[in-house]
Design a protein around this motif. Structure first.
Motif: not given
Length: 111
Positions: A34-35, A40-41, A44-46, A88-89
């Motif tokens: 999952l991490a 990846m993007s 993908t997180r959403a 990360q952001e």
């Protein structure tokens, strides 16, 4: 039947230890996957966030002995992945600001 209760208890403990190891490995692999996917993007997180929310809702409906605990773990995972995404952001924005600042200084002045 010639069974030794102590020996049966030891065998049962050994089997439970093996199950515990298997479950912990599976959970570790799942968290790592999952991490990695979440990194990846944003899309993908959403998708991961939505899937975890749906699973938590389904598990909560089951009303089984461990349902509440499973739902709580799924929700905790969502929170952790969200925190990781925000970090990360933040790092990406800080790096972008640094690159812009260095570029504004012009050639030879960055040293």
């Amino acid at each position: 039947m010639n069974s030794n209760p102590s020996r049966q208890g030891d065998e049962l403990r050994a089997r439970l230890d093996m199950i515990d190891i298997d479950v912990r490995c599976a959970l570790g692999f799942g968290r790592a996957t999952l991490a990695a996917l979440a990194a990846m993007s944003q899309e993908t997180r959403a998708a991961i966030d939505t899937a975890l929310a749906e699973e938590a809702a389904l598990v909560a409906i089951d009303d089984l002995r461990g349902s509440a605990a499973v739902a709580a773990i799924l929700e905790e995972t969502r929170v952790r992945l969200g925190e990781t995404a925000r970090l990360q952001e933040f790092r990406a924005q800080a790096l972008e600001r640094l690159l812009v600042a260095v570029a504004d200084e012009g050639p030879g002045e960055a040293a």
